[in-house]
Structure formats: C-alpha cells, structure tokens
Design an enzyme around this catalytic site. Structure first.
Site, short mmCIF file in Angstrom:
data_model
loop_
_atom_site.label_atom_id
_atom_site.label_comp_id
_atom_site.label_asym_id
_atom_site.label_seq_id
_atom_site.Cartn_x
_atom_site.Cartn_y
_atom_site.Cartn_z
CD GLU A 53 -2.31 1.38 2.79
OE1 GLU A 53 -2.78 2.48 3.10
OE2 GLU A 53 -2.24 0.39 3.55
CG ASP A 57 -0.17 7.02 -1.38
OD1 ASP A 57 -1.31 7.40 -1.69
OD2 ASP A 57 0.68 7.79 -0.90
CD GLU A 128 -3.55 3.95 -1.57
OE1 GLU A 128 -3.85 5.16 -1.66
OE2 GLU A 128 -3.17 3.43 -0.50
#
Length: 244
Positions: A53, A57, A128
């Site tokens: 994640e 991002d 993500e």
C-alpha cells in the site's frame, strides 16, 4: 513463491478470478496474494498488504500527475492539484475496488466478513496494494497501463467538475457507515450584494468541523464543503480553498 503450484487449488482459483477482474495476469502469484491480504488475515504484518500500500500510493500519485500534466497543458498548478486530490483520494480508490468487485477477493481475518460491506479504507488499501504488486511483477509500463486504464474516467469526471454533485452523498455514506453519524452543513460567512452573493459553508459531524468552502450559492458551497471533508478524512489536502 512464483507459481500456482505453491498455493492450494482453492487459493489458485481465487487468484485467477481476481486477475480476470483486474485485467492483468501475474507472473508471481505471491505478489497478488500479498496485495489482497489484510493485516487481520496475515500470519504477521509483514505478510500483509501494508508495505505494498505504501509503495502503491506513491506510484499512483506519480502516474496520475503525469497524466494530468500531459492532458491539461493549459491548467495551472493549483487546478492540477485540485483534480489530483479528487482522483487519488482514498474515496476514489475504494470506488474503483468496488467497481472491480474486489471485496470478495480480500483475504481477511475472522473479525471482518467480505460477505458484508467492508470498510472503505480496506477497499482503498487493496487498490493501492494492487498497483504496487503490478509494478513489482510487470514493471513500470505494466503499472502505468493499469493506472491509466482505471483512472482515466475518474480524471475526466474530476476535470469536468461532475464529481462535485456526488460529494455530499459520498460523505454521508462514509460518515454513516464508519462513524454512525450524519454530517450537517453550517453557514460560516456570506459576502457580496444580493444578486452576486457568495456563501462559505463548513461540514460538521461528531463535534468535528472540516475546512470550509465558498460557493456561488448555498448548494454549491455545501457540495464543496463536503469535498473538503472527504479529502480531510482521506488524509489529503482540501481541494476547495476557503477564499472568496
């Protein structure tokens, strides 16, 4: 792990179905498995999708910025930033996960059921994480292609302003589900003569007030205030500055 043989037949089928929904086939299936694994369903946190994640991002923000820079050469930095804040928001990431029907693909612990609506934060996280997994599996072009394919419609909506009409309903759904409350809108200020009056409104719930926004009428101001609240809850900068 890099082959289906290292997973049970049930897990292999699960991953195959997920690949179909993503429109991408992994060479290293363990990356997809990790991307789908919430901390509650992992043997330890390093085996969850939290690190993916983090990487995803950054990749998502980079590719979206590149897309905006190329598609809108006439827009200034502030305008590009406003569009980006909507497009890469956790609300948008959650919406895309839902659109691809990734809820039942999540690997979670006993305290979370994928048969019930899962928290939108989990849906945002998995999107993500998938971006990062595709990057690690297929490289820069593979991840860029995935982001471009999934994000183009969101960019078009944000650039046209059509998403503004959804901010209040999106905020209400999120607040009711995650906080058990209902947002309200409070008039902070108004300026100008009667025929050109502008209004400044802030969204509130649970004794929490979010960054206010101006609008040419109260309805527009409330929509933008809701957009600011969504951005704030998602850890992003408010897209509508409170200046008349």
């Amino acid at each position: 792990m890099d082959s289906d043989a290292e997973f049970s037949s049930d897990i292999s089928e699960h991953l195959k179905l997920c690949e179909e929904r993503l429109g991408y086939t992994f060479q290293n299936k363990s990356l997809l498995h990790a991307a789908l694994t919430h901390a509650s369903g992992a043997q330890h946190r390093l085996a969850s999708n939290e690190r993916l994640e983090f990487l995803g991002d950054a990749i998502l923000g980079y590719v979206v910025c590149e897309m905006l820079f190329q598609q809108f050469p006439e827009l200034l930095e502030g305008q590009l930033t406003r569009i980006k804040s909507v497009v890469v928001s956790r609300q948008t990431c959650a919406k895309l996960s839902h659109r691809m029907d990734l809820e039942p693909m999540l690997i979670v612990g006993k305290g979370i059921s994928t048969e019930q609506p899962v928290p939108r934060s989990l849906l945002a996280d998995v999107f993500e994480s998938v971006v990062a997994a595709i990057y690690l599996d297929g490289g820069n072009e593979a991840s860029r292609s995935f982001v471009r394919r999934t994000m183009q419609e969101e960019i078009d909506l944000a650039a046209s302003g059509e998403t503004d009409d959804n901010y209040k309903s999106m905020l209400q759904q999120l607040v009711q589900r995650d906080f058990g409350a209902t947002p309200t809108y409070h008039l902070i200020d108004e300026r100008g003569p009667d025929h050109e009056k502008r209004f400044c409104v802030a969204a509130q719930f649970n004794n929490r007030t979010f960054p206010p926004a101006w609008g040419e009428n109260k309805k527009a101001a409330e929509q933008r205030a809701a957009g600011n609240a969504l951005a704030n809850l998602n850890g992003n900068q408010p897209p509508f500055l409170a200046d008349a």
